[in-house]
Design a protein around this motif. Structure first.
Motif, PDB file in Angstrom:
ATOM      1  N   GLU A 144       0.143  -9.473 -15.882  1.00 58.56           N
ATOM      2  CA  GLU A 144      -0.171  -8.538 -14.795  1.00 58.56           C
ATOM      3  C   GLU A 144       0.987  -7.575 -14.569  1.00 58.56           C
ATOM      4  OE1 GLU A 144      -1.179  -8.456  -9.994  1.00 58.56           O
ATOM      5  OE2 GLU A 144      -0.602 -10.350 -10.945  1.00 58.56           O
ATOM      6  N   ARG A 145       2.209  -8.107 -14.538  1.00 57.07           N
ATOM      7  CA  ARG A 145       3.381  -7.252 -14.317  1.00 57.07           C
ATOM      8  C   ARG A 145       3.525  -6.225 -15.434  1.00 57.07           C
ATOM      9  NH1 ARG A 145       9.603  -9.231 -14.018  1.00 57.07           N
ATOM     10  NH2 ARG A 145       9.075  -9.878 -16.113  1.00 57.07           N
ATOM     11  N   LYS A 146       3.313  -6.657 -16.674  1.00 53.03           N
ATOM     12  CA  LYS A 146       3.407  -5.739 -17.810  1.00 53.03           C
ATOM     13  C   LYS A 146       2.365  -4.626 -17.690  1.00 53.03           C
ATOM     14  CE  LYS A 146       3.315  -5.418 -22.780  1.00 53.03           C
ATOM     15  NZ  LYS A 146       2.961  -5.981 -24.043  1.00 53.03           N
ATOM     16  N   GLU A 147       1.140  -4.995 -17.357  1.00 53.41           N
ATOM     17  CA  GLU A 147       0.065  -4.010 -17.209  1.00 53.41           C
ATOM     18  C   GLU A 147       0.350  -3.039 -16.053  1.00 53.41           C
ATOM     19  OE1 GLU A 147      -4.635  -3.915 -16.011  1.00 53.41           O
ATOM     20  OE2 GLU A 147      -3.900  -5.646 -17.131  1.00 53.41           O
ATOM     21  N   LEU A 148       0.829  -3.573 -14.939  1.00 52.29           N
ATOM     22  CA  LEU A 148       1.158  -2.720 -13.794  1.00 52.29           C
ATOM     23  C   LEU A 148       2.279  -1.749 -14.123  1.00 52.29           C
ATOM     24  CD1 LEU A 148       0.984  -5.321 -10.876  1.00 52.29           C
ATOM     25  CD2 LEU A 148      -0.635  -3.493 -11.365  1.00 52.29           C
TER      26      LEU A 148
END
Length: 80
Positions: free
Chosen positions: A30-34
């Motif tokens: 999620e952090r990578k995508e955000l």
């Protein structure tokens, strides 16, 4: 435009990653995508601002770089 909830969520996940608890695999993804979304939106916004700018010297003569002028003409933002 960058959504207001994007940066706080990235910061929240980053803070959690620095704790002993760490992030789960899902949270890391999620952090990578955000982050990727944030950077893409930032770059788009920055590019738009640069393409819209006009630069003038102290005497009032326009000294906008030719590359920027060409982009502005291609987008129909300039008449010259």
């Amino acid at each position: 435009m960058i959504p207001e909830d994007l940066a706080p969520r990235i910061n929240e996940l980053t803070a959690k990653s620095k704790t002993d608890e760490g992030l789960t695999k899902a949270e890391e993804a999620e952090r990578k995508e955000l982050r990727e979304t944030y950077l893409a939106l930032f770059r788009e916004s920055f590019r738009s601002r640069v393409e819209m700018m006009q630069v003038y010297d102290k005497t009032g003569k326009e000294v906008t770089p030719d590359k920027v002028k060409k982009v502005q003409r291609d987008k129909g933002l300039r008449d010259d």
